[in-house]
Design a protein around this motif. Structure first.
Motif, PDB file in Angstrom:
ATOM      1  N   ALA A  23      23.047  36.323  15.335  1.00  0.00           N
ATOM      2  CA  ALA A  23      24.070  35.671  14.504  1.00  0.00           C
ATOM      3  C   ALA A  23      25.004  36.706  13.900  1.00  0.00           C
ATOM      4  O   ALA A  23      26.229  36.527  13.908  1.00  0.00           O
ATOM      5  CB  ALA A  23      23.412  34.834  13.415  1.00  0.00           C
ATOM      6  N   GLN A  24      24.456  37.792  13.404  1.00  0.00           N
ATOM      7  CA  GLN A  24      25.297  38.797  12.763  1.00  0.00           C
ATOM      8  C   GLN A  24      26.201  39.518  13.752  1.00  0.00           C
ATOM      9  O   GLN A  24      27.329  39.887  13.402  1.00  0.00           O
ATOM     10  CB  GLN A  24      24.436  39.780  11.961  1.00  0.00           C
ATOM     11  CG  GLN A  24      23.892  39.161  10.685  1.00  0.00           C
ATOM     12  CD  GLN A  24      25.000  38.586   9.822  1.00  0.00           C
ATOM     13  OE1 GLN A  24      25.870  39.306   9.345  1.00  0.00           O
ATOM     14  NE2 GLN A  24      24.987  37.263   9.627  1.00  0.00           N
ATOM     15  N   ARG A  25      25.780  39.696  14.998  1.00  0.00           N
ATOM     16  CA  ARG A  25      26.665  40.273  16.015  1.00  0.00           C
ATOM     17  C   ARG A  25      27.875  39.360  16.233  1.00  0.00           C
ATOM     18  O   ARG A  25      29.013  39.826  16.334  1.00  0.00           O
ATOM     19  CB  ARG A  25      25.923  40.474  17.334  1.00  0.00           C
ATOM     20  CG  ARG A  25      25.140  41.763  17.407  1.00  0.00           C
ATOM     21  CD  ARG A  25      24.696  42.090  18.818  1.00  0.00           C
ATOM     22  NE  ARG A  25      23.954  41.025  19.485  1.00  0.00           N
ATOM     23  CZ  ARG A  25      22.651  40.816  19.376  1.00  0.00           C
ATOM     24  NH1 ARG A  25      21.914  41.594  18.606  1.00  0.00           N
ATOM     25  NH2 ARG A  25      22.072  39.825  20.029  1.00  0.00           N
ATOM     26  N   LEU A  26      27.624  38.059  16.307  1.00  0.00           N
ATOM     27  CA  LEU A  26      28.718  37.106  16.500  1.00  0.00           C
ATOM     28  C   LEU A  26      29.616  37.034  15.271  1.00  0.00           C
ATOM     29  O   LEU A  26      30.845  36.961  15.394  1.00  0.00           O
ATOM     30  CB  LEU A  26      28.162  35.734  16.867  1.00  0.00           C
ATOM     31  CG  LEU A  26      27.488  35.690  18.248  1.00  0.00           C
ATOM     32  CD1 LEU A  26      26.608  34.449  18.373  1.00  0.00           C
ATOM     33  CD2 LEU A  26      28.518  35.748  19.364  1.00  0.00           C
ATOM     34  N   VAL A  27      29.048  37.071  14.081  1.00  0.00           N
ATOM     35  CA  VAL A  27      29.837  37.052  12.847  1.00  0.00           C
ATOM     36  C   VAL A  27      30.722  38.298  12.771  1.00  0.00           C
ATOM     37  O   VAL A  27      31.888  38.219  12.364  1.00  0.00           O
ATOM     38  CB  VAL A  27      28.926  36.910  11.611  1.00  0.00           C
ATOM     39  CG1 VAL A  27      29.701  37.174  10.324  1.00  0.00           C
ATOM     40  CG2 VAL A  27      28.292  35.512  11.580  1.00  0.00           C
ATOM     41  N   ALA A  79      24.441  35.221  24.429  1.00  0.00           N
ATOM     42  CA  ALA A  79      25.014  34.617  23.220  1.00  0.00           C
ATOM     43  C   ALA A  79      26.527  34.766  23.259  1.00  0.00           C
ATOM     44  O   ALA A  79      27.047  35.886  23.292  1.00  0.00           O
ATOM     45  CB  ALA A  79      24.447  35.288  21.980  1.00  0.00           C
ATOM     46  N   VAL A  80      27.238  33.620  23.287  1.00  0.00           N
ATOM     47  CA  VAL A  80      28.697  33.645  23.428  1.00  0.00           C
ATOM     48  C   VAL A  80      29.435  32.926  22.305  1.00  0.00           C
ATOM     49  O   VAL A  80      30.660  32.920  22.289  1.00  0.00           O
ATOM     50  CB  VAL A  80      29.133  33.050  24.784  1.00  0.00           C
ATOM     51  CG1 VAL A  80      28.604  33.882  25.941  1.00  0.00           C
ATOM     52  CG2 VAL A  80      28.717  31.591  24.905  1.00  0.00           C
ATOM     53  N   GLY A  81      28.716  32.323  21.381  1.00  0.00           N
ATOM     54  CA  GLY A  81      29.404  31.612  20.318  1.00  0.00           C
ATOM     55  C   GLY A  81      28.461  31.194  19.215  1.00  0.00           C
ATOM     56  O   GLY A  81      27.238  31.229  19.382  1.00  0.00           O
ATOM     57  N   CYS A  82      29.042  30.788  18.103  1.00  0.00           N
ATOM     58  CA  CYS A  82      28.235  30.344  16.967  1.00  0.00           C
ATOM     59  C   CYS A  82      29.044  29.393  16.100  1.00  0.00           C
ATOM     60  O   CYS A  82      30.269  29.323  16.193  1.00  0.00           O
ATOM     61  CB  CYS A  82      27.761  31.540  16.140  1.00  0.00           C
ATOM     62  SG  CYS A  82      29.103  32.503  15.383  1.00  0.00           S
ATOM     63  N   ALA A  83      28.343  28.687  15.273  1.00  0.00           N
ATOM     64  CA  ALA A  83      28.952  27.827  14.254  1.00  0.00           C
ATOM     65  C   ALA A  83      27.859  27.440  13.272  1.00  0.00           C
ATOM     66  O   ALA A  83      26.688  27.371  13.637  1.00  0.00           O
ATOM     67  CB  ALA A  83      29.567  26.575  14.870  1.00  0.00           C
ATOM     68  N   LYS A  94      31.549  26.363   8.995  1.00  0.00           N
ATOM     69  CA  LYS A  94      31.825  27.787   8.802  1.00  0.00           C
ATOM     70  C   LYS A  94      31.502  28.550  10.073  1.00  0.00           C
ATOM     71  O   LYS A  94      30.604  28.181  10.819  1.00  0.00           O
ATOM     72  CB  LYS A  94      30.957  28.375   7.670  1.00  0.00           C
ATOM     73  CG  LYS A  94      31.213  27.821   6.290  1.00  0.00           C
ATOM     74  CD  LYS A  94      32.546  28.205   5.725  1.00  0.00           C
ATOM     75  CE  LYS A  94      32.645  29.666   5.346  1.00  0.00           C
ATOM     76  NZ  LYS A  94      33.992  30.007   4.841  1.00  0.00           N
ATOM     77  N   ARG A  95      32.212  29.625  10.279  1.00  0.00           N
ATOM     78  CA  ARG A  95      31.897  30.639  11.284  1.00  0.00           C
ATOM     79  C   ARG A  95      31.889  30.138  12.730  1.00  0.00           C
ATOM     80  O   ARG A  95      31.052  30.555  13.523  1.00  0.00           O
ATOM     81  CB  ARG A  95      30.573  31.325  10.958  1.00  0.00           C
ATOM     82  CG  ARG A  95      30.472  31.949   9.592  1.00  0.00           C
ATOM     83  CD  ARG A  95      31.471  33.085   9.431  1.00  0.00           C
ATOM     84  NE  ARG A  95      31.255  33.800   8.183  1.00  0.00           N
ATOM     85  CZ  ARG A  95      32.051  33.694   7.121  1.00  0.00           C
ATOM     86  NH1 ARG A  95      33.092  32.879   7.155  1.00  0.00           N
ATOM     87  NH2 ARG A  95      31.811  34.380   6.043  1.00  0.00           N
ATOM     88  N   LEU A  96      32.823  29.242  13.064  1.00  0.00           N
ATOM     89  CA  LEU A  96      32.955  28.838  14.457  1.00  0.00           C
ATOM     90  C   LEU A  96      33.570  30.001  15.229  1.00  0.00           C
ATOM     91  O   LEU A  96      34.617  30.526  14.850  1.00  0.00           O
ATOM     92  CB  LEU A  96      33.830  27.599  14.599  1.00  0.00           C
ATOM     93  CG  LEU A  96      34.112  27.150  16.033  1.00  0.00           C
ATOM     94  CD1 LEU A  96      32.817  26.750  16.749  1.00  0.00           C
ATOM     95  CD2 LEU A  96      35.101  26.009  16.061  1.00  0.00           C
ATOM     96  N   TYR A  97      32.922  30.371  16.319  1.00  0.00           N
ATOM     97  CA  TYR A  97      33.405  31.477  17.142  1.00  0.00           C
ATOM     98  C   TYR A  97      32.963  31.273  18.577  1.00  0.00           C
ATOM     99  O   TYR A  97      31.842  30.828  18.835  1.00  0.00           O
ATOM    100  CB  TYR A  97      32.856  32.816  16.637  1.00  0.00           C
ATOM    101  CG  TYR A  97      33.241  33.968  17.517  1.00  0.00           C
ATOM    102  CD1 TYR A  97      34.537  34.484  17.508  1.00  0.00           C
ATOM    103  CD2 TYR A  97      32.319  34.537  18.378  1.00  0.00           C
ATOM    104  CE1 TYR A  97      34.903  35.533  18.334  1.00  0.00           C
ATOM    105  CE2 TYR A  97      32.674  35.597  19.206  1.00  0.00           C
ATOM    106  CZ  TYR A  97      33.968  36.092  19.176  1.00  0.00           C
ATOM    107  OH  TYR A  97      34.325  37.116  19.995  1.00  0.00           O
ATOM    108  N   CYS A  98      33.855  31.646  19.492  1.00  0.00           N
ATOM    109  CA  CYS A  98      33.535  31.659  20.919  1.00  0.00           C
ATOM    110  C   CYS A  98      34.094  32.960  21.490  1.00  0.00           C
ATOM    111  O   CYS A  98      35.274  33.275  21.284  1.00  0.00           O
ATOM    112  CB  CYS A  98      34.145  30.445  21.615  1.00  0.00           C
ATOM    113  SG  CYS A  98      33.713  30.329  23.354  1.00  0.00           S
ATOM    114  N   ALA A  99      33.262  33.715  22.173  1.00  0.00           N
ATOM    115  CA  ALA A  99      33.683  34.987  22.767  1.00  0.00           C
ATOM    116  C   ALA A  99      34.810  34.745  23.769  1.00  0.00           C
ATOM    117  O   ALA A  99      34.815  33.726  24.464  1.00  0.00           O
ATOM    118  CB  ALA A  99      32.497  35.657  23.457  1.00  0.00           C
TER     119      ALA A  99
END
Length: 154
Positions: A16-20, A60-64, A79-84
């Motif tokens: 999670a922290q890598r994606l954040v 791991a390519v995304g988070c939310a 919070k923290r929606l992300y997609c590589a």
């Protein structure tokens, strides 16, 4: 997309922290600084929140995530929606939002709110496509120029 898996993780976990950190790097590029809104890892722990990571072919390519908004037991904040970048335009972000909404619904939330910025037009377009509409500003950035606040009922 049969090779997409979305799994809950702790916000403080290494994945999670890598994606954040990737989120922060993107924000630095767009805005010159990263999100300064206070966030505590425990805010994303059930039953008051949740954090999910998307994996494509095991990577791991995304988070939310979502957290309770204020004292409300009915409103969740996305919070923290992300997609590589390599996984964009493949439905990952839409799947993450749907999974976060379902997770929040399972914990009794009836409405999802979010803040983004006007330098993220692709995020704004995604949220609009998913049924989010402008709402009154709230939270850390409510008085900042360029803030975009959106919401939808779950």
């Amino acid at each position: 997309m049969s090779d997409l898996q979305i799994r809950p993780v702790r916000y403080g976990s290494p994945v999670a922290q890598r994606l954040v950190q990737a989120i922060y790097a993107d924000q630095e590029e767009r805005y010159g600084s990263s999100d300064g809104a206070p966030v505590e890892a425990m805010e994303f722990d059930p039953p008051d929140g949740g954090f999910l990571v998307a994996y494509l072919s095991g990577e791991a390519v995304g988070c939310a995530g979502w957290r309770s908004h204020g004292e409300s037991e009915e409103i969740a904040e996305l919070k923290r929606l992300y997609c590589a970048p390599a996984a964009r335009n493949r439905g990952v972000a839409s799947a993450l939002v749907a999974a976060v909404e379902e997770n929040a619904r399972e914990h009794g939330r009836k409405r999802m709110i979010l803040e983004t910025g006007d330098r993220q037009p692709e995020a704004i377009a995604l949220y609009a496509k998913l049924g989010y509409a402008d709402t009154e500003h709230y939270g850390f950035y409510k008085d900042e120029s360029g803030v975009v606040s959106m919401a939808r009922d779950l």
